[in-house]
Design a protein around this motif. Sequence first.
Motif, mmCIF file in Angstrom:
data_model
loop_
_atom_site.group_PDB
_atom_site.id
_atom_site.type_symbol
_atom_site.label_atom_id
_atom_site.label_comp_id
_atom_site.label_asym_id
_atom_site.label_seq_id
_atom_site.Cartn_x
_atom_site.Cartn_y
_atom_site.Cartn_z
ATOM 1 N N GLU A 134 -1.410 4.318 3.892
ATOM 2 C CA GLU A 134 -2.298 3.144 4.050
ATOM 3 C C GLU A 134 -1.692 2.130 5.014
ATOM 4 N N GLY A 144 0.826 -1.205 0.000
ATOM 5 C CA GLY A 144 0.000 0.000 0.000
ATOM 6 C C GLY A 144 0.858 1.250 0.000
ATOM 7 N N LYS A 187 -3.144 0.857 8.736
ATOM 8 C CA LYS A 187 -3.469 -0.545 9.037
ATOM 9 C C LYS A 187 -2.942 -0.921 10.414
#
Length: 321
Positions: A227, A223, A231
């Motif tokens: 991103e 990602g 996470k």
Amino acid sequence: MDDKIVLKAENLEKTFGTGKRAVKAVDGVSFTVREKEIFALLGPNGAGKTTTVKMLLNLVSPDKGNIQIFGKDMPEAQREVMKEVGTLLEGSRNLYWHMTVRENVYYFANLRGKSAKEVKDDMEMWAERLRLQDKLEEEVGKLSRGMQQKAAIICALATKPKLLILDELLLGLDIITRFEVEKLVKELKEISTLIISSHDLRFIEKVSDRILIINKGKVVAEGTASELRHKISYAKYRFTLRKNEESQYLEELKSIRGVEISFYEGNIDTDILELTFERPELIYDVFDIFRKFSVIPVEIDNLGEPFEEIFKSFVEGGENK
Ligand SMILES: Nc1ncnc2c1ncn2[C@@H]1O[C@H](COP(=O)(O)OP(=O)(O)OP(=O)(O)O)[C@@H](O)[C@H]1O
Ligand SMILES: [Mg+2]
């Protein structure tokens, strides 16, 4: 954004050795790189980055998997495709030690169907930027480690390739050159697509459009840097707030779902507040409340985890599986 696919790797596998000595260096790695993207391969020592890069370049043949570059199947299209690819191998091992920097640049250009004349100006321009212009007539074997790396980078760039595959891009480079490389990588993105690897996480986080984290031959995350960050950890900010008398804003903040007050220090006219956000966009709700109660944020600090921590969580998380 133009999302033409430049490179596609599907399910790559490679085992070195046999029997008890067998090492599965790459174990089912897939990824897609789009045009004008800076795509990073990230992973600890022995993760399989160099083996993956070597498979892309057909220097190691995969046991399994498919590779397409510029829409053409590899290794069949190797000769044609490689004319448009600039490569930097780990430790600049591809250079010829007994040839000068200039001879190396011309030699690798020639392999890609370009004459010395065609690449001379670019070579000199990059040499100047990397501060290697005084060493063009030196034998590569006599240069320092970092100078050899610069020479290898110049070889990769001089032919204006459409795709650059640069393993361990910053290896041996001094701090000033690292900053220069950071700048030139961003410029190269305008004309080329880049696949890079480096252990410098700050650099990778800063320049990459997308990051593939591999560990023990497997993909553990993919990602953009932000991103990947989201996470693993929630966004966290510290606000220094100027307020009017007894403001009730705190009570209202508590009512926003997904925002947690992790620290509060109330003073006469300023408050210090640390908030954790389950979703980054919840910050708008917080600002609405600040506005409603005329609370002015005079300082905002991002308390997000450093990228090193994010990287460690993915790698260690993968090991606990
Ligand atoms: N030619 C080879 N013969 C045997 N084993 C190999 C060979 N090349 C790589 N390996 C093994 O494959 C695994 C992956 O190595 P690779 O060089 O791809 O890792 P890497 O991610 O590039 O690591 P680094 O960050 O240290 O450069 C390692 O366990 C390594 O020992
Ligand atoms: Mg490597």
